[in-house]
Enzyme design. Structure first.
Site, PDB file in Angstrom:
ATOM      1  N   SER A   1       0.693  -1.169   0.129  1.00  0.00           N
ATOM      2  CA  SER A   1       0.026   0.078  -0.050  1.00  0.00           C
ATOM      3  C   SER A   1       0.634   1.190   0.119  1.00  0.00           C
ATOM      4  O   SER A   1       1.823   1.510   0.833  1.00  0.00           O
ATOM      5  CB  SER A   1      -0.924  -0.075   1.052  1.00  0.00           C
ATOM      6  OG  SER A   1      -1.547   1.117   1.388  1.00  0.00           O
TER       7      SER A   1
ATOM      8  N   HIS B   1      -1.127  -1.274  -4.391  1.00  0.00           N
ATOM      9  CA  HIS B   1      -2.406  -1.047  -3.841  1.00  0.00           C
ATOM     10  C   HIS B   1      -2.407   0.589  -3.419  1.00  0.00           C
ATOM     11  O   HIS B   1      -1.703   1.204  -2.613  1.00  0.00           O
ATOM     12  CB  HIS B   1      -2.651  -1.610  -2.382  1.00  0.00           C
ATOM     13  CG  HIS B   1      -3.998  -1.550  -1.737  1.00  0.00           C
ATOM     14  ND1 HIS B   1      -4.725  -2.460  -2.269  1.00  0.00           N
ATOM     15  CD2 HIS B   1      -4.438  -1.084  -0.775  1.00  0.00           C
ATOM     16  CE1 HIS B   1      -5.917  -2.175  -1.600  1.00  0.00           C
ATOM     17  NE2 HIS B   1      -5.758  -1.404  -0.733  1.00  0.00           N
TER      18      HIS B   1
ATOM     19  N   ASP C   1      -4.877   3.302  -1.816  1.00  0.00           N
ATOM     20  CA  ASP C   1      -6.161   3.611  -0.869  1.00  0.00           C
ATOM     21  C   ASP C   1      -6.496   5.024  -1.151  1.00  0.00           C
ATOM     22  O   ASP C   1      -6.062   6.087  -0.943  1.00  0.00           O
ATOM     23  CB  ASP C   1      -5.549   3.516   0.641  1.00  0.00           C
ATOM     24  CG  ASP C   1      -5.204   2.159   0.752  1.00  0.00           C
ATOM     25  OD1 ASP C   1      -6.092   1.301   0.658  1.00  0.00           O
ATOM     26  OD2 ASP C   1      -4.246   1.683   1.272  1.00  0.00           O
TER      27      ASP C   1
ATOM     28  N   MET D   1      -9.395   7.772  -0.259  1.00  0.00           N
ATOM     29  CA  MET D   1     -10.398   8.000   0.811  1.00  0.00           C
ATOM     30  C   MET D   1     -10.801   9.415   0.834  1.00  0.00           C
ATOM     31  O   MET D   1     -10.088  10.405   0.180  1.00  0.00           O
ATOM     32  CB  MET D   1      -9.712   7.677   2.196  1.00  0.00           C
ATOM     33  CG  MET D   1      -9.111   6.629   2.322  1.00  0.00           C
ATOM     34  SD  MET D   1      -8.101   6.455   4.011  1.00  0.00           S
ATOM     35  CE  MET D   1      -7.170   5.064   3.820  1.00  0.00           C
TER      36      MET D   1
ATOM     37  N   HIS E   1      -8.168   1.029  -4.436  1.00  0.00           N
ATOM     38  CA  HIS E   1      -9.574   0.391  -3.181  1.00  0.00           C
ATOM     39  C   HIS E   1      -9.997   1.790  -3.146  1.00  0.00           C
ATOM     40  O   HIS E   1      -9.228   2.614  -2.269  1.00  0.00           O
ATOM     41  CB  HIS E   1      -8.743  -0.174  -2.302  1.00  0.00           C
ATOM     42  CG  HIS E   1      -9.580  -0.392  -1.114  1.00  0.00           C
ATOM     43  ND1 HIS E   1      -8.923  -0.544   0.253  1.00  0.00           N
ATOM     44  CD2 HIS E   1     -10.653  -0.540  -0.776  1.00  0.00           C
ATOM     45  CE1 HIS E   1     -10.085  -0.618   1.076  1.00  0.00           C
ATOM     46  NE2 HIS E   1     -11.033  -0.767   0.418  1.00  0.00           N
TER      47      HIS E   1
ATOM     48  N   MET F   1     -12.371   3.687  -0.927  1.00  0.00           N
ATOM     49  CA  MET F   1     -13.206   3.696   0.279  1.00  0.00           C
ATOM     50  C   MET F   1     -13.745   5.168   0.093  1.00  0.00           C
ATOM     51  O   MET F   1     -13.456   6.216   1.085  1.00  0.00           O
ATOM     52  CB  MET F   1     -12.015   3.780   1.434  1.00  0.00           C
ATOM     53  CG  MET F   1     -11.656   2.577   1.572  1.00  0.00           C
ATOM     54  SD  MET F   1     -10.195   2.346   2.959  1.00  0.00           S
ATOM     55  CE  MET F   1      -8.726   2.469   1.859  1.00  0.00           C
TER      56      MET F   1
ATOM     57  N   MET G   1     -11.530  -6.601   4.622  1.00  0.00           N
ATOM     58  CA  MET G   1     -10.820  -5.766   5.408  1.00  0.00           C
ATOM     59  C   MET G   1     -10.368  -6.622   6.756  1.00  0.00           C
ATOM     60  O   MET G   1     -11.377  -7.255   7.266  1.00  0.00           O
ATOM     61  CB  MET G   1     -11.588  -4.544   5.730  1.00  0.00           C
ATOM     62  CG  MET G   1     -11.722  -3.627   4.548  1.00  0.00           C
ATOM     63  SD  MET G   1     -10.333  -3.040   3.742  1.00  0.00           S
ATOM     64  CE  MET G   1      -9.489  -1.995   5.256  1.00  0.00           C
TER      65      MET G   1
ATOM     66  N   PHE H   1      -7.512   4.328   8.310  1.00  0.00           N
ATOM     67  CA  PHE H   1      -6.136   4.575   8.551  1.00  0.00           C
ATOM     68  C   PHE H   1      -5.295   3.573   8.357  1.00  0.00           C
ATOM     69  O   PHE H   1      -5.632   2.288   8.623  1.00  0.00           O
ATOM     70  CB  PHE H   1      -6.064   5.232   9.945  1.00  0.00           C
ATOM     71  CG  PHE H   1      -6.883   6.424  10.121  1.00  0.00           C
ATOM     72  CD1 PHE H   1      -6.462   7.728  10.133  1.00  0.00           C
ATOM     73  CD2 PHE H   1      -8.222   6.383  10.710  1.00  0.00           C
ATOM     74  CE1 PHE H   1      -7.290   8.819  10.011  1.00  0.00           C
ATOM     75  CE2 PHE H   1      -9.000   7.577  10.671  1.00  0.00           C
ATOM     76  CZ  PHE H   1      -8.286   8.820  10.411  1.00  0.00           C
TER      77      PHE H   1
ATOM     78  N   GLY I   1      -1.589   1.410   9.938  1.00  0.00           N
ATOM     79  CA  GLY I   1      -1.155   1.380  11.152  1.00  0.00           C
ATOM     80  C   GLY I   1      -2.064   0.386  12.162  1.00  0.00           C
ATOM     81  O   GLY I   1      -1.588   0.392  13.173  1.00  0.00           O
TER      82      GLY I   1
ATOM     83  N   ASP J   1      -6.529  -6.923   3.677  1.00  0.00           N
ATOM     84  CA  ASP J   1      -6.019  -5.629   3.637  1.00  0.00           C
ATOM     85  C   ASP J   1      -6.156  -5.023   5.082  1.00  0.00           C
ATOM     86  O   ASP J   1      -7.420  -5.039   5.675  1.00  0.00           O
ATOM     87  CB  ASP J   1      -6.634  -4.519   2.954  1.00  0.00           C
ATOM     88  CG  ASP J   1      -5.981  -3.263   3.075  1.00  0.00           C
ATOM     89  OD1 ASP J   1      -5.167  -2.943   3.735  1.00  0.00           O
ATOM     90  OD2 ASP J   1      -6.573  -2.451   2.371  1.00  0.00           O
ATOM     91  N   GLY J   2      -4.931  -4.747   5.835  1.00  0.00           N
ATOM     92  CA  GLY J   2      -4.864  -4.375   7.267  1.00  0.00           C
ATOM     93  C   GLY J   2      -4.252  -5.258   8.350  1.00  0.00           C
ATOM     94  O   GLY J   2      -4.566  -6.300   8.586  1.00  0.00           O
ATOM     95  N   GLY J   3      -3.168  -4.534   8.891  1.00  0.00           N
ATOM     96  CA  GLY J   3      -2.326  -5.018   9.935  1.00  0.00           C
ATOM     97  C   GLY J   3      -1.630  -6.583   9.521  1.00  0.00           C
ATOM     98  O   GLY J   3      -1.187  -7.254  10.414  1.00  0.00           O
TER      99      GLY J   3
ATOM    100  N   SER K   1       2.347  -0.286   6.324  1.00  0.00           N
ATOM    101  CA  SER K   1       3.344  -0.167   7.456  1.00  0.00           C
ATOM    102  C   SER K   1       4.317  -1.503   7.546  1.00  0.00           C
ATOM    103  O   SER K   1       5.452  -1.363   8.132  1.00  0.00           O
ATOM    104  CB  SER K   1       2.812   0.346   8.486  1.00  0.00           C
ATOM    105  OG  SER K   1       1.746  -0.633   9.099  1.00  0.00           O
TER     106      SER K   1
END
Length: 227
Positions: free
Chosen positions: A15, A40, A42, A44, A73, A75, A144, A150, A152, A183-185, A206
């Site tokens: 990302s 990726h 993002d 927003m 993506h 959002m 997700m 956001f 991180g 996607d995420g973490g 991140s």
């Protein structure tokens, strides 16, 4: 725990939300060197999610410096208004949230008519039944594993169960070409478990850019998921 293996090798979609935008072209070259499969992006709007990021002009600029597929993506509220803009800017995949698309089938068909691959996204608490009817028509399902908005954030473990269930749903409807993305973490420490749950494409922001050597991290992620 029983796992469902993906159809093929892991694809990594870093990302750019976590990149240094002052040196974005250089950062993209680093991702290419590390073997990234997609980029990726993002998007927003400050309405569907509280943060504001980038729009079609940045996607167009990115397209000029890379041949990697751009995984956009959205959002955003009312995504239909901007599908043509992102397609013309150079998006490869355009993914919309089922929570934001009022007429999802029409939206998916419009994405394809514009020459892009169509994806649908589900927030962590959205029932998987929301995509059951659209599965035969999409190229990607994005799950997700954090709340959108956001970078991180901490990974939500229900992703494992949800990915396995989506894999079963795809097999049941014969949609064998559809990719599952998460996607995420997701970081080096948990990427193997995500892959083993049946995910084809992993988004990491991140988890890549927050490490001392993003190139080495990307290579280590791929090695960790090797058969």
């Amino acid at each position: 725990m029983t796992t469902v293996q993906p159809r093929g090798p892991l694809h990594i979609s870093p990302s750019i939300l976590s990149a240094d935008f002052v040196r974005l072209a250089d950062q993209i070259r680093l991702l290419e060197e590390g073997g990234a499969d997609f980029l990726h992006v993002d998007v927003m709007d400050g309405h569907f999610v509280p943060n504001i990021t980038i729009g079609p002009p940045v996607v167009e600029a990115i397209r000029k410096v890379t041949d990697l597929p751009l995984d956009c993506h959205l959002m955003i509220a009312d995504p239909d208004r901007y599908l043509e803009d992102f397609a013309h800017a150079g998006a490869t995949y355009i993914t919309v949230h089922v929570e934001a698309a009022v007429h999802l089938h029409r939206t998916v068909q419009q994405i394809r008519k514009l020459g892009c691959r169509a994806g649908v996204t589900l927030n962590p608490a959205t029932s998987l039944s929301a995509i059951e009817e659209i599965l035969p028509d999409v190229d990607m399902v994005l799950l997700m594993s954090v709340e959108p908005g956001f970078g991180g954030q901490s990974f939500i473990p229900s992703l494992y169960r949800r990915a396995r269930q989506v894999r079963k749903m795809l097999e049941a409807c014969g949609s064998t070409g559809c990719l599952i993305e998460a996607d995420g973490g997701i970081k080096l420490e948990n990427i193997r478990e995500v892959y083993d749950a049946g995910v084809d494409v992993v988004v990491s922001g991140s988890g890549v850019f927050g490490t001392p050597d993003p190139v080495a991290t990307l290579r280590a992620m791929r090695e960790r998921c090797a058969a």
